[in-house]
Design a protein around this motif. Structure first.
Motif, PDB file in Angstrom:
ATOM      1  N   ALA A 175      -5.068 110.893  54.726  1.00  0.00           N
ATOM      2  CA  ALA A 175      -3.897 111.094  53.873  1.00  0.00           C
ATOM      3  C   ALA A 175      -2.641 111.350  54.702  1.00  0.00           C
ATOM      4  N   GLY A 176      -2.803 111.442  56.031  1.00  0.00           N
ATOM      5  CA  GLY A 176      -1.654 111.666  56.888  1.00  0.00           C
ATOM      6  C   GLY A 176      -1.391 113.132  57.189  1.00  0.00           C
ATOM      7  N   LEU A 177      -2.350 113.991  56.892  1.00  0.00           N
ATOM      8  CA  LEU A 177      -2.184 115.422  57.151  1.00  0.00           C
ATOM      9  C   LEU A 177      -2.650 115.745  58.567  1.00  0.00           C
ATOM     10  N   SER A 178      -2.025 116.732  59.180  1.00  0.00           N
ATOM     11  CA  SER A 178      -2.520 117.194  60.479  1.00  0.00           C
ATOM     12  C   SER A 178      -3.606 118.222  60.201  1.00  0.00           C
ATOM     13  N   THR A 179      -4.670 118.198  60.991  1.00  0.00           N
ATOM     14  CA  THR A 179      -5.814 119.073  60.737  1.00  0.00           C
ATOM     15  C   THR A 179      -6.203 119.855  61.973  1.00  0.00           C
ATOM     16  N   GLN A 180      -6.836 120.988  61.726  1.00  0.00           N
ATOM     17  CA  GLN A 180      -7.539 121.754  62.746  1.00  0.00           C
ATOM     18  C   GLN A 180      -8.941 121.923  62.201  1.00  0.00           C
ATOM     19  N   PHE A 181      -9.904 121.407  62.934  1.00  0.00           N
ATOM     20  CA  PHE A 181     -11.289 121.382  62.482  1.00  0.00           C
ATOM     21  C   PHE A 181     -12.069 122.407  63.284  1.00  0.00           C
ATOM     22  N   GLY A 182     -12.773 123.279  62.601  1.00  0.00           N
ATOM     23  CA  GLY A 182     -13.531 124.303  63.297  1.00  0.00           C
ATOM     24  C   GLY A 182     -14.884 124.541  62.670  1.00  0.00           C
ATOM     25  N   PRO A 183     -15.679 125.375  63.300  1.00  0.00           N
ATOM     26  CA  PRO A 183     -17.039 125.597  62.831  1.00  0.00           C
ATOM     27  C   PRO A 183     -17.109 126.294  61.481  1.00  0.00           C
ATOM     28  N   LEU A 184     -16.068 127.002  61.104  1.00  0.00           N
ATOM     29  CA  LEU A 184     -16.108 127.742  59.845  1.00  0.00           C
ATOM     30  C   LEU A 184     -15.151 127.200  58.801  1.00  0.00           C
ATOM     31  N   GLY A 185     -14.468 126.128  59.102  1.00  0.00           N
ATOM     32  CA  GLY A 185     -13.564 125.563  58.117  1.00  0.00           C
ATOM     33  C   GLY A 185     -12.546 124.644  58.749  1.00  0.00           C
ATOM     34  N   THR A 186     -11.722 124.081  57.904  1.00  0.00           N
ATOM     35  CA  THR A 186     -10.700 123.134  58.322  1.00  0.00           C
ATOM     36  C   THR A 186      -9.376 123.551  57.720  1.00  0.00           C
ATOM     37  N   SER A 187      -8.306 123.394  58.467  1.00  0.00           N
ATOM     38  CA  SER A 187      -6.990 123.568  57.881  1.00  0.00           C
ATOM     39  C   SER A 187      -6.271 122.229  57.972  1.00  0.00           C
ATOM     40  N   ALA A 188      -5.525 121.920  56.926  1.00  0.00           N
ATOM     41  CA  ALA A 188      -4.746 120.680  56.861  1.00  0.00           C
ATOM     42  C   ALA A 188      -3.324 121.056  56.500  1.00  0.00           C
ATOM     43  N   ARG A 189      -2.369 120.410  57.158  1.00  0.00           N
ATOM     44  CA  ARG A 189      -0.966 120.756  56.949  1.00  0.00           C
ATOM     45  C   ARG A 189      -0.156 119.486  56.764  1.00  0.00           C
ATOM     46  N   GLY A 190       0.815 119.560  55.861  1.00  0.00           N
ATOM     47  CA  GLY A 190       1.702 118.430  55.649  1.00  0.00           C
ATOM     48  C   GLY A 190       2.675 118.716  54.528  1.00  0.00           C
ATOM     49  N   GLU A 191       3.458 117.706  54.201  1.00  0.00           N
ATOM     50  CA  GLU A 191       4.403 117.851  53.092  1.00  0.00           C
ATOM     51  C   GLU A 191       3.640 118.191  51.820  1.00  0.00           C
ATOM     52  N   ALA A 192       4.224 119.046  51.009  1.00  0.00           N
ATOM     53  CA  ALA A 192       3.550 119.567  49.812  1.00  0.00           C
ATOM     54  C   ALA A 192       3.011 118.446  48.931  1.00  0.00           C
ATOM     55  N   GLU A 193       3.829 117.444  48.660  1.00  0.00           N
ATOM     56  CA  GLU A 193       3.405 116.368  47.768  1.00  0.00           C
ATOM     57  C   GLU A 193       2.206 115.611  48.343  1.00  0.00           C
ATOM     58  N   VAL A 194       2.232 115.351  49.643  1.00  0.00           N
ATOM     59  CA  VAL A 194       1.139 114.633  50.295  1.00  0.00           C
ATOM     60  C   VAL A 194      -0.136 115.470  50.244  1.00  0.00           C
ATOM     61  N   LEU A 195      -0.017 116.747  50.593  1.00  0.00           N
ATOM     62  CA  LEU A 195      -1.189 117.612  50.603  1.00  0.00           C
ATOM     63  C   LEU A 195      -1.779 117.752  49.199  1.00  0.00           C
ATOM     64  N   LEU A 196      -0.946 118.028  48.229  1.00  0.00           N
ATOM     65  CA  LEU A 196      -1.447 118.209  46.861  1.00  0.00           C
ATOM     66  C   LEU A 196      -2.078 116.927  46.313  1.00  0.00           C
ATOM     67  N   ASP A 197      -1.494 115.786  46.654  1.00  0.00           N
ATOM     68  CA  ASP A 197      -2.084 114.516  46.213  1.00  0.00           C
ATOM     69  C   ASP A 197      -3.424 114.241  46.903  1.00  0.00           C
ATOM     70  N   ALA A 198      -3.599 114.749  48.124  1.00  0.00           N
ATOM     71  CA  ALA A 198      -4.824 114.492  48.884  1.00  0.00           C
ATOM     72  C   ALA A 198      -5.986 115.396  48.480  1.00  0.00           C
ATOM     73  N   LEU A 199      -5.713 116.510  47.825  1.00  0.00           N
ATOM     74  CA  LEU A 199      -6.780 117.467  47.518  1.00  0.00           C
ATOM     75  C   LEU A 199      -7.952 116.863  46.749  1.00  0.00           C
ATOM     76  N   PRO A 200      -7.736 116.058  45.697  1.00  0.00           N
ATOM     77  CA  PRO A 200      -8.895 115.470  45.009  1.00  0.00           C
ATOM     78  C   PRO A 200      -9.763 114.616  45.935  1.00  0.00           C
ATOM     79  N   ASP A 201      -9.135 113.864  46.844  1.00  0.00           N
ATOM     80  CA  ASP A 201      -9.905 113.037  47.777  1.00  0.00           C
ATOM     81  C   ASP A 201     -10.680 113.896  48.773  1.00  0.00           C
ATOM     82  N   ILE A 202     -10.092 114.996  49.205  1.00  0.00           N
ATOM     83  CA  ILE A 202     -10.765 115.909  50.133  1.00  0.00           C
ATOM     84  C   ILE A 202     -11.992 116.519  49.457  1.00  0.00           C
ATOM     85  N   VAL A 203     -11.811 116.997  48.240  1.00  0.00           N
ATOM     86  CA  VAL A 203     -12.923 117.606  47.495  1.00  0.00           C
ATOM     87  C   VAL A 203     -14.015 116.568  47.243  1.00  0.00           C
ATOM     88  N   ARG A 204     -13.609 115.387  46.798  1.00  0.00           N
ATOM     89  CA  ARG A 204     -14.579 114.323  46.511  1.00  0.00           C
ATOM     90  C   ARG A 204     -15.351 113.941  47.773  1.00  0.00           C
TER      91      ARG A 204
END
Length: 156
Positions: free
Chosen positions: A32-61
């Protein structure tokens, strides 16, 4: 406006390789074009609000399609004080101040290698045996809790 999402998918059994559901969720965030930090206990993703919010369903799926049985999600503005800092004068606060004095800088002002060194120094002093210390150290460093866990799991 930029947002940051931290997500953890389950189950996690401490495998040496990350579980497929975690990898797929991270890949969906990156696709989705978000920058991520991937770790053993979780992932963080950062980006413009609209991009991040639009990507959430795809991330969950992606996590669910990869075998996740659950997903925990937290969204915040980067830099927002979502975590409690170390209580002034507490043992943890004293440890943080000592490490800052030794390194010659506030923890948040350190580069990545310096932050990793600070985490190792705090770990050697027993800081992470204290309750809620990872969140307070993350606040002092200006990083996410997951980043602190990543630093703890790195080879020195």
């Amino acid at each position: 406006m930029e947002l940051e999402a931290e997500f953890t998918s389950e189950p996690f059994r401490g495998e040496t390789d990350p579980p497929a559901h975690a990898v797929r969720a991270r890949d969906a965030a990156e696709n989705a074009g978000l920058s991520t930090q991937f770790g053993p206990l979780g992932t963080s993703a950062r980006g413009e609000a609209e991009v991040l919010l639009d990507a959430l369903p795809d991330i969950v799926r992606a996590a669910l399609d990869g075998g996740a049985t659950g997903l925990t999600l937290r969204i915040q503005h980067p830099g927002a004080p979502a975590r409690a800092p170390a209580e002034p004068g507490s043992v943890l606060d004293q440890m943080i101040r000592e490490v800052e004095a030794e390194l010659g800088s506030r923890l948040a002002g350190l580069d990545r290698a310096g932050k990793q060194r600070a985490v190792r120094m705090l770990e050697e002093r027993g800081a992470f045996q204290l309750r809620k210390s990872a969140a307070a150290v993350a606040e002092a460093l200006g990083v996410t809790r997951f980043t602190v866990y990543n630093y703890l799991n790195r080879e020195p």
